[in-house]
Design an enzyme around this catalytic site. Structure first.
Site, PDB file in Angstrom:
ATOM      1  N   ILE A 171      48.809  33.854  48.129  1.00 12.80           N
ATOM      2  CA  ILE A 171      49.144  35.231  47.744  1.00 12.80           C
ATOM      3  C   ILE A 171      49.416  36.077  48.985  1.00 12.80           C
ATOM      4  O   ILE A 171      50.388  36.830  49.042  1.00 12.80           O
ATOM      5  CB  ILE A 171      48.023  35.840  46.872  1.00 12.80           C
ATOM      6  CG1 ILE A 171      47.871  35.019  45.582  1.00 12.80           C
ATOM      7  CG2 ILE A 171      48.313  37.301  46.544  1.00 12.80           C
ATOM      8  CD1 ILE A 171      46.649  35.356  44.757  1.00 12.80           C
ATOM      9  N   CYS A 193      43.498  43.242  46.682  1.00 22.58           N
ATOM     10  CA  CYS A 193      43.756  42.570  45.399  1.00 22.58           C
ATOM     11  C   CYS A 193      43.038  41.221  45.388  1.00 22.58           C
ATOM     12  O   CYS A 193      43.440  40.316  44.661  1.00 22.58           O
ATOM     13  CB  CYS A 193      45.248  42.333  45.185  1.00 22.58           C
ATOM     14  SG  CYS A 193      46.167  43.817  44.823  1.00 22.58           S
ATOM     15  N   SER A 194      42.016  41.057  46.226  1.00 24.07           N
ATOM     16  CA  SER A 194      41.325  39.759  46.254  1.00 24.07           C
ATOM     17  C   SER A 194      40.080  39.837  45.366  1.00 24.07           C
ATOM     18  O   SER A 194      40.177  39.615  44.147  1.00 24.07           O
ATOM     19  CB  SER A 194      41.005  39.348  47.690  1.00 24.07           C
ATOM     20  OG  SER A 194      40.144  40.281  48.324  1.00 24.07           O
ATOM     21  N   ARG A 195      38.948  40.183  45.930  1.00 22.90           N
ATOM     22  CA  ARG A 195      37.741  40.407  45.147  1.00 22.90           C
ATOM     23  C   ARG A 195      37.028  41.617  45.735  1.00 22.90           C
ATOM     24  O   ARG A 195      37.018  41.820  46.969  1.00 22.90           O
ATOM     25  CB  ARG A 195      36.811  39.183  45.200  1.00 22.90           C
ATOM     26  CG  ARG A 195      37.261  38.007  44.333  1.00 22.90           C
ATOM     27  CD  ARG A 195      37.103  38.311  42.837  1.00 22.90           C
ATOM     28  NE  ARG A 195      37.478  37.201  41.979  1.00 22.90           N
ATOM     29  CZ  ARG A 195      38.680  37.015  41.438  1.00 22.90           C
ATOM     30  NH1 ARG A 195      39.669  37.870  41.683  1.00 22.90           N
ATOM     31  NH2 ARG A 195      38.909  35.987  40.645  1.00 22.90           N
ATOM     32  N   ASP A 225      42.590  47.095  43.513  1.00 23.91           N
ATOM     33  CA  ASP A 225      42.708  46.456  42.196  1.00 23.91           C
ATOM     34  C   ASP A 225      41.349  45.908  41.764  1.00 23.91           C
ATOM     35  O   ASP A 225      41.124  45.645  40.596  1.00 23.91           O
ATOM     36  CB  ASP A 225      43.724  45.304  42.304  1.00 23.91           C
ATOM     37  CG  ASP A 225      43.921  44.554  41.003  1.00 23.91           C
ATOM     38  OD1 ASP A 225      44.178  45.212  39.977  1.00 23.91           O
ATOM     39  OD2 ASP A 225      43.801  43.310  41.001  1.00 23.91           O
ATOM     40  N   GLU A 271      32.420  45.551  39.662  1.00 21.21           N
ATOM     41  CA  GLU A 271      33.320  45.686  38.528  1.00 21.21           C
ATOM     42  C   GLU A 271      32.539  45.616  37.224  1.00 21.21           C
ATOM     43  O   GLU A 271      31.643  44.766  37.123  1.00 21.21           O
ATOM     44  CB  GLU A 271      34.362  44.551  38.584  1.00 21.21           C
ATOM     45  CG  GLU A 271      35.754  45.097  38.744  1.00 21.21           C
ATOM     46  CD  GLU A 271      36.757  44.037  39.103  1.00 21.21           C
ATOM     47  OE1 GLU A 271      37.217  43.361  38.181  1.00 21.21           O
ATOM     48  OE2 GLU A 271      37.056  43.897  40.303  1.00 21.21           O
ATOM     49  N   HIS A 274      41.956  45.865  37.909  1.00 17.67           N
ATOM     50  CA  HIS A 274      42.092  44.413  38.095  1.00 17.67           C
ATOM     51  C   HIS A 274      43.274  43.864  37.282  1.00 17.67           C
ATOM     52  O   HIS A 274      43.104  42.994  36.418  1.00 17.67           O
ATOM     53  CB  HIS A 274      40.779  43.708  37.698  1.00 17.67           C
ATOM     54  CG  HIS A 274      40.604  42.371  38.335  1.00 17.67           C
ATOM     55  ND1 HIS A 274      39.375  41.858  38.700  1.00 17.67           N
ATOM     56  CD2 HIS A 274      41.506  41.410  38.677  1.00 17.67           C
ATOM     57  CE1 HIS A 274      39.529  40.660  39.235  1.00 17.67           C
ATOM     58  NE2 HIS A 274      40.819  40.360  39.225  1.00 17.67           N
ATOM     59  N   ILE A 275      44.446  44.379  37.603  1.00 13.60           N
ATOM     60  CA  ILE A 275      45.635  43.990  36.824  1.00 13.60           C
ATOM     61  C   ILE A 275      46.642  43.192  37.662  1.00 13.60           C
ATOM     62  O   ILE A 275      47.788  43.010  37.253  1.00 13.60           O
ATOM     63  CB  ILE A 275      46.357  45.237  36.232  1.00 13.60           C
ATOM     64  CG1 ILE A 275      46.680  46.257  37.355  1.00 13.60           C
ATOM     65  CG2 ILE A 275      45.546  45.865  35.127  1.00 13.60           C
ATOM     66  CD1 ILE A 275      47.649  47.348  36.939  1.00 13.60           C
ATOM     67  N   ALA A 276      46.220  42.718  38.825  1.00 11.53           N
ATOM     68  CA  ALA A 276      47.210  42.114  39.723  1.00 11.53           C
ATOM     69  C   ALA A 276      47.933  40.912  39.108  1.00 11.53           C
ATOM     70  O   ALA A 276      49.104  40.681  39.389  1.00 11.53           O
ATOM     71  CB  ALA A 276      46.561  41.736  41.053  1.00 11.53           C
ATOM     72  N   SER A 277      47.254  40.146  38.263  1.00 11.56           N
ATOM     73  CA  SER A 277      47.937  38.979  37.679  1.00 11.56           C
ATOM     74  C   SER A 277      48.525  39.293  36.305  1.00 11.56           C
ATOM     75  O   SER A 277      48.955  38.384  35.588  1.00 11.56           O
ATOM     76  CB  SER A 277      46.959  37.803  37.555  1.00 11.56           C
ATOM     77  OG  SER A 277      45.971  38.111  36.584  1.00 11.56           O
TER      78      SER A 277
HETATM   79  N1  LIG Z   1      43.347  40.600  41.678  1.00 12.86           N
HETATM   80  C1  LIG Z   1      43.774  39.562  40.960  1.00 12.86           C
HETATM   81  O1  LIG Z   1      44.152  39.688  39.795  1.00 12.86           O
HETATM   82  C2  LIG Z   1      43.817  38.214  41.577  1.00 12.86           C
HETATM   83  C3  LIG Z   1      42.989  37.916  42.623  1.00 12.86           C
HETATM   84  N2  LIG Z   1      43.019  36.668  43.184  1.00 12.86           N
HETATM   85  C4  LIG Z   1      42.107  36.437  44.299  1.00 12.86           C
HETATM   86  O2  LIG Z   1      42.883  36.099  45.443  1.00 12.86           O
HETATM   87  C5  LIG Z   1      42.215  35.066  46.124  1.00 12.86           C
HETATM   88  C6  LIG Z   1      43.193  34.322  47.008  1.00 12.86           C
HETATM   89  O3  LIG Z   1      44.066  33.557  46.212  1.00 12.86           O
HETATM   90  P1  LIG Z   1      45.104  32.509  46.859  1.00 12.86           P
HETATM   91  O4  LIG Z   1      46.020  33.217  47.793  1.00 12.86           O
HETATM   92  O5  LIG Z   1      45.675  31.740  45.749  1.00 12.86           O
HETATM   93  O6  LIG Z   1      44.099  31.606  47.687  1.00 12.86           O
HETATM   94  P2  LIG Z   1      44.408  30.692  48.938  1.00 12.86           P
HETATM   95  O7  LIG Z   1      43.276  29.730  48.986  1.00 12.86           O
HETATM   96  O8  LIG Z   1      45.798  30.194  48.900  1.00 12.86           O
HETATM   97  O9  LIG Z   1      44.295  31.720  50.169  1.00 12.86           O
HETATM   98  C7  LIG Z   1      43.091  32.228  50.633  1.00 12.86           C
HETATM   99  C8  LIG Z   1      43.205  32.310  52.139  1.00 12.86           C
HETATM  100  O10 LIG Z   1      42.061  32.978  52.663  1.00 12.86           O
HETATM  101  C9  LIG Z   1      41.726  32.348  53.885  1.00 12.86           C
HETATM  102  N3  LIG Z   1      40.350  32.642  54.253  1.00 12.86           N
HETATM  103  C10 LIG Z   1      39.213  32.103  53.749  1.00 12.86           C
HETATM  104  N4  LIG Z   1      38.145  32.602  54.386  1.00 12.86           N
HETATM  105  C11 LIG Z   1      38.629  33.473  55.305  1.00 12.86           C
HETATM  106  C12 LIG Z   1      38.010  34.306  56.286  1.00 12.86           C
HETATM  107  N5  LIG Z   1      36.691  34.331  56.435  1.00 12.86           N
HETATM  108  N6  LIG Z   1      38.797  35.078  57.055  1.00 12.86           N
HETATM  109  C13 LIG Z   1      40.144  35.046  56.920  1.00 12.86           C
HETATM  110  N7  LIG Z   1      40.788  34.279  56.012  1.00 12.86           N
HETATM  111  C14 LIG Z   1      40.018  33.500  55.224  1.00 12.86           C
HETATM  112  C15 LIG Z   1      41.968  30.872  53.608  1.00 12.86           C
HETATM  113  O11 LIG Z   1      42.079  30.125  54.799  1.00 12.86           O
HETATM  114  C16 LIG Z   1      43.238  30.914  52.806  1.00 12.86           C
HETATM  115  O12 LIG Z   1      44.399  30.795  53.606  1.00 12.86           O
HETATM  116  C17 LIG Z   1      41.588  34.231  44.995  1.00 12.86           C
HETATM  117  O13 LIG Z   1      40.484  33.472  45.435  1.00 12.86           O
HETATM  118  C18 LIG Z   1      41.168  35.284  44.015  1.00 12.86           C
HETATM  119  O14 LIG Z   1      39.832  35.687  44.272  1.00 12.86           O
HETATM  120  C19 LIG Z   1      43.860  35.700  42.734  1.00 12.86           C
HETATM  121  C20 LIG Z   1      44.712  35.938  41.696  1.00 12.86           C
HETATM  122  C21 LIG Z   1      44.748  37.223  41.027  1.00 12.86           C
HETATM  123  O1  LIG Z   2      43.051  34.872  38.759  1.00 12.59           O
HETATM  124  C1  LIG Z   2      42.212  35.578  39.344  1.00 12.59           C
HETATM  125  O2  LIG Z   2      41.479  35.151  40.245  1.00 12.59           O
HETATM  126  C2  LIG Z   2      42.068  36.983  38.942  1.00 12.59           C
HETATM  127  O3  LIG Z   2      41.416  37.745  39.590  1.00 12.59           O
HETATM  128  C3  LIG Z   2      42.729  37.462  37.728  1.00 12.59           C
HETATM  129  O4  LIG Z   2      43.954  36.959  37.543  1.00 12.59           O
END
Ligand SMILES: NC(=O)C1=CN([C@@H]2O[C@H](COP(=O)(O)OP(=O)(O)OC[C@H]3O[C@@H](n4cnc5c(N)ncnc54)[C@H](O)[C@@H]3O)[C@@H](O)[C@H]2O)C=CC1
Ligand SMILES: O=C(O)C(=O)CO
Length: 539
Positions: A315, A416-418, A442, A447, A465-468
């Site tokens: 992302i 938009c992560s956590r 987000d 939450e 929390h609507i990013a997806s």
């Molecule tokens: N707000 C939302 O609706 C959504 C939120 N997310 C959140 O986004 C997160 C990331 O998703 P992806 O990009 O698919 O995961 P990903 O695994 O592809 O990317 C996460 C990146 O964070 C890096 N990372 C881990 N620990 C770190 C640290 N201490 N310092 C710096 N970088 C670090 C990793 O090396 C990796 O490159 C998910 O785990 C989820 O919690 C995901 C989808 C929707």
């Molecule tokens: O997929 C996730 O991790 C979300 O936060 C909601 O899509």
């Protein structure tokens, strides 16, 4: 004491009982389960977050699998209950699964699924190659090298085919990230002396640039109606190499399940914060606009500024590209790992034109990138910073009072992560002290609640929390979550590459007989990953 929970039942006589703790978008996920003899029970209770007790009541005495949500606390108690009821699988309908105690699940022998991002195969480059030869019964083998954008490696492919073949699937040493089902071979006959020759035209619709292509023609002249006798066959090999110029970008990112959808929201928040869109909207609706003013809602220009990404995974990288490409921002990122794919997008790779070079060729200032050696470096230098790491103990309160203090006074921070990646109490204080500092959030630490004071801050944009939340993504997430559970119930193996689950999402064909993404597959001893299931679809 748990209250009885309202449920909607599909296929009451199904053999396997699968529960979804929430109604989920679309109907494909329900149909896929029903077609495989599942009784599907969907909790319709008017309560957004179900308690552990509610879910125990849903599980009951017999339950084969559960599809749950990121708002639920899946720990020892629930996995113990599910295991007692004969459950084999739980799937979170989310990419992140920090709400799940995976060790507890493993202890009870329950598989945990998530809905990973997918590298879909979309049209990327269309190269048309013509090659000659082939007489009668001739075998042609085609070798080609591709740049695999995701692995940033060179993938080697080999295919042997006969005249008239349609290339349904080209397989090679490393097919990760590549789908060749769109490739097609067209043939055309041209008379040439000494017999019948053909032109084979390979029309490649690939999402990876083809770097070079070698054709190996092995042709056998057989005793044929032409009357020539060449015994059991003479074979000759002829090699030809041709380099196909790579298209403009070396790494065209394709649409993936949650990646672009989530990155687009991060980009929206960045833009909304930079141009104060929410404040301006409220101002208009309040009837306060009484004429143009030089100082009215002055914000930040993004073009030429620095965008910082913390966590340049799927992302984070997609967001970086959007900001670099869309607003011509220079990039600085921090991640535990180098993102060569992202770097090469900005500055290019040999034989191809990067985005930076493309800008230069058009008389514009080329964009730049830098991999920071610490997160502080990003915080210090960037004008807009977006957080995209996973949540674990290394990222809990990654952004806190001290790190906020090193940021520019007019910086923009997006999350938009956590939620717990930011110390929200420290953030509220920082917003109060620095009115020109802006955030787009987000996700929140507790939450669905916000820390006291956050909702009053004019310099904060907050969304629930609507990013997806795009239709395609959410329906795809529901499908993957259901297939994770179904795959475990049916005893299917685990898909080898959760980054490439596009086959499961294709509405027009049955999904492979596999669980798309089981995060504790190895810990459970289920290490039979499935590489190529194209020939063994679900039905
Ligand atoms: N707000 C939302 O609706 C959504 C939120 N997310 C959140 O986004 C997160 C990331 O998703 P992806 O990009 O698919 O995961 P990903 O695994 O592809 O990317 C996460 C990146 O964070 C890096 N990372 C881990 N620990 C770190 C640290 N201490 N310092 C710096 N970088 C670090 C990793 O090396 C990796 O490159 C998910 O785990 C989820 O919690 C995901 C989808 C929707
Ligand atoms: O997929 C996730 O991790 C979300 O936060 C909601 O899509």
């Amino acid at each position: 004491m748990a209250q009885p929970v309202a449920i909607e039942v599909w296929n009451p006589n199904g053999k396997y009982r699968v529960i979804s703790t929430k109604p989920m978008p679309g109907t494909r996920w329900i149909n896929l389960l029903i077609e495989q003899d599942c009784r599907v029970e969907i909790c319709t209770q008017k309560k957004t977050i179900l308690s552990v007790e509610d879910i125990i009541a849903l599980i009951g005495d017999k339950c084969d699998g559960v599809i749950g949500q990121l708002t639920e606390d899946w720990g020892d108690t629930l996995f113990s209950a599910l295991s007692k009821a004969g459950g084999k699988a739980f799937s979170n309908m989310a990419v992140g699964y920090n709400n799940v105690d995976v060790n507890a699940a493993t202890k009870y022998g329950v598989a945990v699924g998530n809905t990973p991002c997918s590298y879909g195969s979309k049209l990327f480059c269309k190269a048309t190659m013509s090659f000659y030869v082939v007489e009668l019964n001739v075998a042609v083998s085609l070798h080609y090298l591709c740049h695999d954008v995701r692995l940033n490696s060179i993938a080697r492919y080999t295919k042997e085919f006969q005249i008239g073949d349609t290339v349904g699937s080209l397989e090679g040493d490393d097919t990760a990230g590549c789908s060749d089902s769109d490739d097609e071979v067209r043939t055309e006959t041209v008379p040439i002396e000494n017999g019948r020759w053909e032109i084979l035209e390979l029309c490649c619709k690939r999402h990876v640039p083809i770097l070079s292509l070698t054709l190996k023609f092995i042709y056998r002249r057989i005793a044929s109606s032409l009357g020539r006798t060449v015994g059991g066959g003479v074979s000759r090999t002829l090699d030809a190499s041709l380099v196909i110029p790579s298209p403009q970008s070396p790494a065209e990112f394709v649409l993936r399940l949650s990646v672009e959808t989530t990155a687009e929201l991060a980009a929206s928040l960045s833009l909304a914060a930079a141009r104060r869109i929410v404040e301006a909207d409220e101002f208009m609706r309040a009837g306060l606009y009484d004429g143009w003013l030089p100082h009215l809602f002055v914000g930040n220009l993004l073009k030429g500024q620095i965008v910082g990404v913390i966590g340049a995974g799927r992302i984070g990288s997609a967001y970086a590209r959007m900001m670099v490409e869309g607003f011509k921002m220079n990039l600085i990122y921090y991640d535990l790992y180098q993102s060569t794919r992202l770097e090469k997008f900005v500055t290019g790779m040999s034989g191809s034109l990067s985005y930076g070079q493309f800008l230069k060729a058009n008389g514009e200032q080329p964009v730049t990138w830098k991999r920071a050696s610490s997160m502080e470096e990003v915080l210090r230098e960037a004008d807009v910073i977006s957080l995209h790491p996973i949540l674990d103990k290394t990222t809990y309160h990654l952004v806190n009072k001290d790190s906020l203090a090193v940021m520019k006074k007019e910086a923009i921070l997006v999350n938009c992560s956590r939620g717990p990646v930011i110390d929200e109490v420290a953030l509220v204080e920082h917003l109060k002290q620095n009115p020109m500092f802006r955030v787009g959030l987000d996700v929140f630490e507790d939450e669905p609640y916000m820390k006291p004071g956050l909702s009053e801050m004019k310099n904060a944009i907050v969304v629930p929390h609507i990013a997806s939340a795009s239709k395609w993504t959410r329906e795809g997430m529901a499908t993957l979550a259901a297939l994770n559970v179904l795959g475990k119930i049916k005893g299917y193996p685990v898909w080898s590459d959760p980054n490439r689950v596009d086959l499961f999402l294709d509405e027009n064909s049955p999904p492979p007989a596999a669980s798309p993404s089981i995060v504790n597959a190895k810990a459970l001893g289920n290490i039979i990953f499935v590489l190529h299931l194209l020939l063994h679809p679900l039905y």
